[in-house]
Motif scaffolding. Sequence first.
Motif: not given
Lengths: 214, 461
Positions: B234-245, B257-271
């Motif tokens: 399942x793609x990362x969203x705010x709930x994921x990051x909140x859960x891990x903190x 900070x570095x990790x969250x920046x990378x995690x934010x990209x963990x979703x499927x691209x449009x198309x």
Amino acid sequence: MKSFAEITSTLLPLDRSNVDTDAIIPQQYLKSVKRTGFGVNLFDNWRYQDPGLLGQDHSQRRLHEDFVLNQEKHQDAKILLARENFGCGSSREHAVWSILDYGFEVVIAPSFADIFCSNCYKNGLLPITLNDGDVDYLFEQVKADASYQCYVNLDSQIVKDENDKSFSFQIDEFRKYCLLNGYDEIDLTLQHESKIKEYEEKLKLTSPWLFAAN
Amino acid sequence: MQNKTLYDKVWQNHVVHERDDGMSLIYIDRHLVHEVTSPQAFEGLRLAKRDLWRKDSILATVDHNIPTTDRSAGIDDVISKTQVDTLDQNCKDYSLTQFSMLDARQGIVHVIGPEQGASLPGMTIVCGDSHTSTHGALGALAFGIGTSEVEHVLATQCLLMKKSKNMLVKINGQCQSGVTAKDIVLAIIGKLGTAGANGHTIEFAGSAIRALSVEGRMTVCNMSIEAGGRAGMIAVDDATIEYIAGRPFSPKNEHWELAVKQWRMLNSDEGAHFDSEIDINADELQPQVTWGTSPEMVADVNGSVPDNVSDDQRRALQYMDLQPGTSISDIKVDKVFIGSCTNSRIEDLREAANIIQDRKLASNIKLAMVVPGSGLIKQQAEQEGLDIVFKAAGFEWREPGCSMCLGMNADQLEPGERCASTSNRNFEGRQGKGGRTHLVSPVMAAAAAVHGHFVDVRRYL
Ligand code: SF4
């Protein structure tokens, strides 16, 4: 790992789909810390009437006489013939160990569960996927005559029966090469030791938290 | 650049080497270990005189074999004890982080990984256990492996595998109150079949998935394997990051900070391309109950066992001692089990307790038990007084572990007994030889405990 090249054998017809790994080897036998000795408990719940425990004398247990594994006519089969999605469920490699330990060297089915299939390759058990029609044909033959035999050759990727009917099957080149030669995958992987280290060094820079002390 | 799926991204980030035929060496970030599938791997390592590649990637615990009753006197079953002692010894010999039986952090391996922050987005996570797919709820690529592969990861930190196909399962709309993550995933399995996702990594998406808590998402990913998918994500969203903190193993300070920046990209691209796609409408979902011996044999609580059955279904009904066409609500149960890596987290216990509150077990219930997923969940529940609610109703309140999910310890069904269970497998003999399992959500299990048969839990809400 045990290598596999070819075999000629009768088949044991297990005519059920979605045979799960709990059925192949029930939970109580997973308590063993060994890789061997599971053959006597292969399909334990279908094979025996009374419940069994790890380490007991299983020869004293009451059999389900009509279960196919208990039928005299199939005793020498080294090929297990099954239906779709064979080996679904848990990742327990004990399932493969018990099939091998019982004496099977090949399983033929229309499809296998992913983890089961990869466990087969690691232990020298050959899973062969044939289409539904071909599997139906094999079931018909075995049911008509228990002495019906097939020849399996891994190198040429072929199953051939005594009527000279033959079926080819697919297998990854790499898997085939490992099976034919009995290669240990860990040895093969460690040939890439420097690449793994290189990858790890890069990872330490890009994702340092993965290496922070726990 | 081609549009990528979440799975494509995590896979690509972990390729150490790729052969021409696509067979790849994949780097493993986290290796979870339990007592059942590891002893032969450690033994193999010793026999080949190989060392461990990366100890700090490993987190070990005991869960399958251990008693859920008082543990202070140790384990009675000698064979179980040997297996638990073997893991303890291996962890000692190799200096591995382990939560042993008396540690408050001990629990089911798939519960403690996320709970500790040891399972993180973007990671590759493996364990000698098929329900490792659970951890995919955090945007990780997590899957079960066999014991030879456990040994392979211990020795090399890598696995040899081919990339699987991509499947998108989209659950649109919104679940009604009383319809839970468990019902979503049972409905998916009912639709896909137990082999429907063989060879695929599933991504779960859509508004109903987004609306789930991270714990609910774990319930969904947990049962990917029951549809044949080795991994679910399942793609990362705010709930994921909140859960891990703030979790013990989560990244700290500048790493965070570095990790969250990378995690934010963990979703499927449009198309991005998926090899197959299915859609499910959450608005119409009802609470689910399995009636057979495979998780795909499932029906709505207000429905019934099928009338026209195939050979496999007939065999299943025979085993389950049910007639074709029986209404689900006419099925009486003997035992109730709330637990397992599917449904033993704090929210599961809260929701079940909410149904049980001020009610009693029906007279035909021989045993109802709650087995929290970890020692920390048990503590939390006790702080909230949930244990009191369960005990007052007649439930047993146990120590954490796998328990009756697979009955490797003393918690088993007797032949012929019927159980409403929040676990993930209803295979023949799964909870004990001859035992009959019906898979349901925690609230549905709670309602069955009160009535002695299955009822639509929505009537309470
Ligand atoms: S709770 Fe059940 S499914 Fe989960 S790890 Fe334990 S035995 Fe396996």
